[in-house]
Design an enzyme around this catalytic site. Sequence first.
Site, PDB file in Angstrom:
ATOM      1  N   GLY A  44      36.909  -5.037  43.311  1.00  0.00           N
ATOM      2  CA  GLY A  44      37.900  -4.424  42.436  1.00  0.00           C
ATOM      3  C   GLY A  44      37.991  -5.280  41.185  1.00  0.00           C
ATOM      4  O   GLY A  44      37.953  -6.509  41.277  1.00  0.00           O
ATOM      5  N   ASN A  48      38.438  -9.245  41.432  1.00  0.00           N
ATOM      6  CA  ASN A  48      37.267 -10.025  41.022  1.00  0.00           C
ATOM      7  C   ASN A  48      37.664 -11.085  39.990  1.00  0.00           C
ATOM      8  O   ASN A  48      37.245 -12.246  40.077  1.00  0.00           O
ATOM      9  CB  ASN A  48      36.195  -9.118  40.418  1.00  0.00           C
ATOM     10  CG  ASN A  48      35.580  -8.169  41.424  1.00  0.00           C
ATOM     11  OD1 ASN A  48      35.771  -8.299  42.623  1.00  0.00           O
ATOM     12  ND2 ASN A  48      34.836  -7.200  40.922  1.00  0.00           N
ATOM     13  N   ARG A 177      36.893   4.433  32.753  1.00  0.00           N
ATOM     14  CA  ARG A 177      36.178   5.085  33.855  1.00  0.00           C
ATOM     15  C   ARG A 177      36.385   6.593  33.752  1.00  0.00           C
ATOM     16  O   ARG A 177      37.391   7.140  34.222  1.00  0.00           O
ATOM     17  CB  ARG A 177      36.696   4.577  35.211  1.00  0.00           C
ATOM     18  CG  ARG A 177      36.479   3.094  35.448  1.00  0.00           C
ATOM     19  CD  ARG A 177      35.000   2.761  35.664  1.00  0.00           C
ATOM     20  NE  ARG A 177      34.817   1.383  36.085  1.00  0.00           N
ATOM     21  CZ  ARG A 177      34.636   0.363  35.251  1.00  0.00           C
ATOM     22  NH1 ARG A 177      34.643   0.579  33.943  1.00  0.00           N
ATOM     23  NH2 ARG A 177      34.457  -0.863  35.707  1.00  0.00           N
ATOM     24  N   GLY A 235      27.013  -4.924  21.815  1.00  0.00           N
ATOM     25  CA  GLY A 235      25.630  -4.764  22.212  1.00  0.00           C
ATOM     26  C   GLY A 235      24.742  -5.708  21.433  1.00  0.00           C
ATOM     27  O   GLY A 235      25.189  -6.474  20.589  1.00  0.00           O
ATOM     28  N   ASP A 266      33.686  -8.770  34.780  1.00  0.00           N
ATOM     29  CA  ASP A 266      34.801  -9.482  35.408  1.00  0.00           C
ATOM     30  C   ASP A 266      34.603 -10.989  35.315  1.00  0.00           C
ATOM     31  O   ASP A 266      35.561 -11.744  35.134  1.00  0.00           O
ATOM     32  CB  ASP A 266      34.925  -9.051  36.878  1.00  0.00           C
ATOM     33  CG  ASP A 266      35.198  -7.572  37.022  1.00  0.00           C
ATOM     34  OD1 ASP A 266      35.839  -6.996  36.131  1.00  0.00           O
ATOM     35  OD2 ASP A 266      34.762  -6.995  38.039  1.00  0.00           O
TER      36      ASP A 266
END
Length: 324
Positions: A44, A48, A177, A235, A266
């Site tokens: 999770g 984490n 999400r 990125g 995380d």
Amino acid sequence: MEALSACEGKKLDVVTFGETMALFSSTDTRGIEYAQTMMKSFGGAESNVAIGLARLGHLVGWFSRLGKDPLGRYILKGIRGEGVDISRVELADHEATGVMMRELVAGQSSVYYYRKHAAVSRLAPEHLDPAYIENAAMLHVTGITCALSSSCADAVESAVRIAKAAEVKVSFDPNLRLKLWTIEEARARLLPLADEVDYFLPGLDELKLLYGTNDQQQIFNRLGQLSAVSVVKGGLGMNYIVQGTRIEEVPYQPVAHVVDTVGAGDAFCAGLLSGLVRGLSVQEAVQLANVTGAMAVQAFGDWEALPTREQVEAKQSQAVHIER
């Protein structure tokens, strides 16, 4: 490992909360359908990060709602065993602990979630202990919790209000999400939160969706309007620190061999929060986060590869030696 002292007389360095699920992974490349054995773990985003902070020597608390079932007890013991305070976790009678299943087939990783009606989905503001939040130097929240249910989102917003009233710093990772909600629903909940926190920790791809543009300068202009310091996981090997009109680039830590990217964000977050609560500058904290993130991707697991403080210091010392 001896824990660091909590900041400014607080009992805990960081408090966080949210969903943690039991994790079953197929042990070969035939996938779940044909696998005869599965590996059991848990994962999770918030737990984490809590484990990562504990391994870095911090006093950290995590809370949630888990089913009063074998999987809930297993998760609770595992997180407690990593040195995280779980005194505010509720094991709920007659409710289930969420489950996720992961497979790797032909180089393609897939995850299947069984979380609907899990105990954590009923988390609500009344489950919060204001004194517990007030006694932390920092509160860390994510958008995953907001996406689980309306009551969960209300709990996040309530926790942020409690923290701000007590002058507790707040960090927020949107962790977008879109399997859990639409982008319109996400914007309605997450963008107002970004206006309230002290540290906003999005990815550049998440910002493109939240702000509805691929124009990086427009995105940075929007971030510059926030009172928060934004640390953007970008990125092309670059992170960005955005505060007002100031934009600073911080390169990634080079990684010779990436084994598993699960949990990298995380690990990055744990390193960043560790640096911030230790009083490092944001730039120094991002550099530390780059190290912890780079170390985590060199082994498998959601949290198992999170480095300890000693491992990070050894890695940093090695890097300084090489530079010399």
